[in-house]
Design an enzyme around this catalytic site. Structure first.
Site, PDB file in Angstrom:
ATOM      1  N   HIS A 165       5.177   8.839  13.427  1.00  7.69           N
ATOM      2  CA  HIS A 165       4.289   7.730  13.742  1.00  7.69           C
ATOM      3  C   HIS A 165       5.105   6.520  14.176  1.00  7.69           C
ATOM      4  O   HIS A 165       6.254   6.354  13.780  1.00  7.69           O
ATOM      5  CB  HIS A 165       3.338   7.377  12.598  1.00  7.69           C
ATOM      6  CG  HIS A 165       3.941   6.860  11.328  1.00  7.69           C
ATOM      7  ND1 HIS A 165       4.969   7.473  10.649  1.00  7.69           N
ATOM      8  CD2 HIS A 165       3.631   5.762  10.583  1.00  7.69           C
ATOM      9  CE1 HIS A 165       5.264   6.792   9.549  1.00  7.69           C
ATOM     10  NE2 HIS A 165       4.477   5.742   9.501  1.00  7.69           N
TER      11      HIS A 165
ATOM     12  N   HIS B 274       0.815  -1.226   0.000  1.00 11.34           N
ATOM     13  CA  HIS B 274       0.000   0.000   0.000  1.00 11.34           C
ATOM     14  C   HIS B 274       0.840   1.262   0.000  1.00 11.34           C
ATOM     15  O   HIS B 274       0.392   2.314  -0.451  1.00 11.34           O
ATOM     16  CB  HIS B 274      -0.949  -0.010   1.200  1.00 11.34           C
ATOM     17  CG  HIS B 274      -0.260   0.131   2.528  1.00 11.34           C
ATOM     18  ND1 HIS B 274       0.316  -0.943   3.175  1.00 11.34           N
ATOM     19  CD2 HIS B 274      -0.047   1.202   3.331  1.00 11.34           C
ATOM     20  CE1 HIS B 274       0.843  -0.539   4.324  1.00 11.34           C
ATOM     21  NE2 HIS B 274       0.637   0.762   4.441  1.00 11.34           N
TER      22      HIS B 274
END
Length: 323
Positions: free
Chosen positions: A179, A115
């Site tokens: 993140h 992805h």
């Protein structure tokens, strides 16, 4: 103008249940503006700089940089699965040019991408095969990592090559900012986890579904504030974006990998895809940033950002949200 740029964060959670409609609509509007920018530029070629999340590259051989002369999308998290429209001859020329410039890129004639590569293509184009691509993998999660200044050197070598083609080329960087999602690490891994990190192998539909459930649960905990994952760091994100916006990319050369991890999390190293893309654009001289978007998004477990840019030619940037 031969080059244009789009850098955008990716997240499996954009394809999964969980994030609220306001967040999804806000991200969609920003991506829609970038898609309009891409349509106006009308690229003849897209060069993608993207990471992998142990779907295509494994510790049995973990290059820092790899150019794909053919690629297949694995279809994780609801993204496109199948062959990609890769310009294999041009990819090989690009790899040779990078090697001559002193960048030790690997070459894959059968690259698997996830992805991180495919999601932005699906967002920006009517279909992922609309324009030929050259996919470039940058290791962003599997320690040890190259220093970030090597990502800038890679981008410079790629940009210098692309500037000789006489084509409209979009350089596309795909990565989150701060993140620290629950990605496994080799250190301490045992059993089936270690086997997968080292050797990979097919992933069953049941295993993919289980992984999706784990990601959704982790995001819900993180968004509710009860997670043990490292918090996002919006100040760090904005500092990084300001360096890019101000044509001060070279300042990241002093950033060490431990410092990046400590400030912004293990997966913040995906910024090297942005660094490479902006370095490629900077080979054409100073650039103007056009579309700007940033939002700390706990529901996506990421500082989510987007930038588009062109070589400097006057005109005010289009700021949807000041960073």
């Amino acid at each position: 103008m031969p080059l244009a740029l789009c850098c955008v964060s990716h997240s499996p959670l954009l394809e999964l249940p969980g994030p609220d409609r306001e967040l999804l609509d806000d991200v969609s509007a920003a991506v829609g503006a970038a898609a309009h920018f891409v349509r106006e530029f009308d690229p003849e070629l897209v060069v993608t700089f993207s990471p992998d999340h142990y779907n295509g590259f494994f510790y049995r051989t973990m290059p820092q940089f790899c150019v794909g002369t053919a690629a297949h999308a694995v279809g994780d998290y609801g993204t496109y699965a199948g062959a990609l429209n890769v310009d294999g001859d041009l990819a090989l020329e690009l790899a040779e040019a990078a090697l001559h410039a002193g960048i030790d890129v690997a070459v894959s004639v059968a690259m698997d991408v996830d992805h991180g590569t495919v999601q932005p293509l699906g967002q920006l184009f009517p279909d992922v095969g609309a324009v030929p691509i050259v996919p470039i993998f940058l290791n962003s999660v599997a320690a040890p990592l190259a220093p970030i200044h090597r990502a800038r050197a890679l981008g410079t070598a790629v940009g210098e090559f692309l500037g000789t083609l006489g084509k409209r080329v979009l350089v596309l960087g795909s990565g989150g900012l701060s993140h620290d999602p629950p990605v496994p690490t080799l250190a301490g891994a045992t059993g089936a986890v270690r086997e997968r990190l080292v050797h990979g192998g097919p992933v069953t539909a049941e295993r993919r579904a289980a992984r999706e459930r784990q990601v959704i649960a982790a995001a819900q905990e993180f968004d509710s504030g009860v997670s043990t994952l490292r918090p996002l760091n919006p100040s760090w994100d904005r500092e990084f974006l300001t360096l890019l916006d101000d044509n001060r990319l070279e300042q990241v050369d002093t950033w060490t990998n431990p410092w990046i991890t400590g400030e912004a999390g293990n997966s913040a190293h995906e910024i090297r895809t942005w660094v490479a893309a902006f370095a490629a654009l900077a080979t054409q001289g100073r650039y103007d940033v056009r579309d700007r978007y940033y939002r700390p998004a706990p529901a996506l477990i990421a500082g989510f950002a987007l930038r588009t840019a062109l070589p400097a030619a006057g005109g005010a940037p289009n700021d949807r949200r000041a960073a």
